[in-house]
Design a protein around this motif. Sequence first.
Motif, PDB file in Angstrom:
ATOM      1  N   LEU A  23      -6.228   7.585   7.476  1.00 31.77           N
ATOM      2  CA  LEU A  23      -5.320   7.081   6.443  1.00 31.77           C
ATOM      3  C   LEU A  23      -4.378   6.024   7.012  1.00 31.77           C
ATOM      4  O   LEU A  23      -4.113   4.993   6.368  1.00 31.77           O
ATOM      5  N   VAL A  24      -3.881   6.276   8.221  1.00 31.65           N
ATOM      6  CA  VAL A  24      -2.984   5.313   8.856  1.00 31.65           C
ATOM      7  C   VAL A  24      -3.712   4.005   9.143  1.00 31.65           C
ATOM      8  O   VAL A  24      -3.186   2.913   8.890  1.00 31.65           O
ATOM      9  N   CYS A  27      -4.241   2.026   5.909  1.00 30.03           N
ATOM     10  CA  CYS A  27      -2.991   1.399   5.455  1.00 30.03           C
ATOM     11  C   CYS A  27      -2.632   0.194   6.313  1.00 30.03           C
ATOM     12  O   CYS A  27      -2.124  -0.810   5.801  1.00 30.03           O
ATOM     13  N   ALA A  30      -4.872  -2.806   5.509  1.00 29.62           N
ATOM     14  CA  ALA A  30      -4.541  -3.419   4.223  1.00 29.62           C
ATOM     15  C   ALA A  30      -3.554  -4.571   4.373  1.00 29.62           C
ATOM     16  O   ALA A  30      -3.492  -5.448   3.501  1.00 29.62           O
ATOM     17  N   ALA A 233      -9.272  -1.841   1.508  1.00 28.95           N
ATOM     18  CA  ALA A 233      -8.202  -1.140   2.230  1.00 28.95           C
ATOM     19  C   ALA A 233      -6.893  -1.220   1.457  1.00 28.95           C
ATOM     20  O   ALA A 233      -6.115  -0.254   1.416  1.00 28.95           O
ATOM     21  N   ALA A 234      -6.645  -2.362   0.812  1.00 32.15           N
ATOM     22  CA  ALA A 234      -5.424  -2.508   0.016  1.00 32.15           C
ATOM     23  C   ALA A 234      -5.435  -1.566  -1.185  1.00 32.15           C
ATOM     24  O   ALA A 234      -4.419  -0.922  -1.498  1.00 32.15           O
ATOM     25  N   SER A 236      -7.101   1.232  -1.403  1.00 37.91           N
ATOM     26  CA  SER A 236      -6.968   2.587  -0.848  1.00 37.91           C
ATOM     27  C   SER A 236      -5.520   2.877  -0.485  1.00 37.91           C
ATOM     28  O   SER A 236      -5.023   3.986  -0.725  1.00 37.91           O
ATOM     29  N   ALA A 237      -4.823   1.907   0.082  1.00 32.61           N
ATOM     30  CA  ALA A 237      -3.413   2.104   0.442  1.00 32.61           C
ATOM     31  C   ALA A 237      -2.559   2.346  -0.798  1.00 32.61           C
ATOM     32  O   ALA A 237      -1.644   3.180  -0.787  1.00 32.61           O
ATOM     33  N   ILE A 240      -3.212   5.891  -1.938  1.00 31.16           N
ATOM     34  CA  ILE A 240      -2.517   6.824  -1.046  1.00 31.16           C
ATOM     35  C   ILE A 240      -1.030   6.860  -1.374  1.00 31.16           C
ATOM     36  O   ILE A 240      -0.410   7.927  -1.429  1.00 31.16           O
ATOM     37  N   ALA A 241      -0.440   5.691  -1.601  1.00 33.17           N
ATOM     38  CA  ALA A 241       0.983   5.631  -1.941  1.00 33.17           C
ATOM     39  C   ALA A 241       1.264   6.325  -3.270  1.00 33.17           C
ATOM     40  O   ALA A 241       2.272   7.043  -3.404  1.00 33.17           O
TER      41      ALA A 241
END
Length: 264
Positions: A23-24, A27, A30, A233-234, A236-237, A240-241
């Motif tokens: 996850l890191v 992010c 992204a 990735a963006a 996905s970020a 996640i947020a």
Amino acid sequence: MSKNGPLALSFHALVVVFMLAPLVVVCLVAFTPENTLSLPWHGFSLRWFRAVFERADFIQSFYNSLILAVVAATLATFIAVPAALAITRYRFPGRGFLNGLFLSPIIIPHLVLGVAMLRLFALMGVNGSFVWLMFAHVVVITPYVLRLVIAASIGMDRSAEQAAESLGASRFTLFRLITLPMILPGVAGGWLLAFINSFDEVTLSIFVTSPSTQTLPVRMYVYATESIDPMMAAVSALVIALTAATMIILDRVYGLDRVLVGRH
């Protein structure tokens, strides 16, 4: 125990790092200014987040997923709560069959369910319908609500219900003022799990969506098969947020320990 304490702590720390590391990394990727999936070694950039918000198909897919997850989770809760109370409180012919029927979507692979529902919807002539996509999601997420509500119902003290019933309270009043507040942690936790599973569902949705009802996970899957760039990735970020913000708000308003563990 003293010798195993630091070892167990180190093991748990490694497990947490192993789970959070992807996850890191996602992010961080992204924010890369590059055109490839690479870490932002040469500075951070918001270009891929801007690219996401400039894509009307991603925005529409996000709204589709959000509406679908909220409505499907709510319908699953309305189905699971009376079913769980009936299963835990009454003995009737077919009780075990009913319980197994509700929980069966957990056992059956979503790929199999997707193919079966695709065939069923084709025979009915409702392929691509948002209503029937919602029905498919309700089927696969209802077991998550049912299991938590059953656990909450089994563990509750029914003395307050019996006292209220002896004083002449109606069944609706009994449920509204006593039963529901006591099983609310299980209901809220089940709704949350159902929402997350519906929002993230991709295997089943691939078979029963259409271009107009395409959900965000399906859109991401289709895009990933066409090109590989940091825009995924963006997205996905952002997801996640959104998930983290939902969990924080739920914790502030109600308390995650009560929702996930079922404490009163």
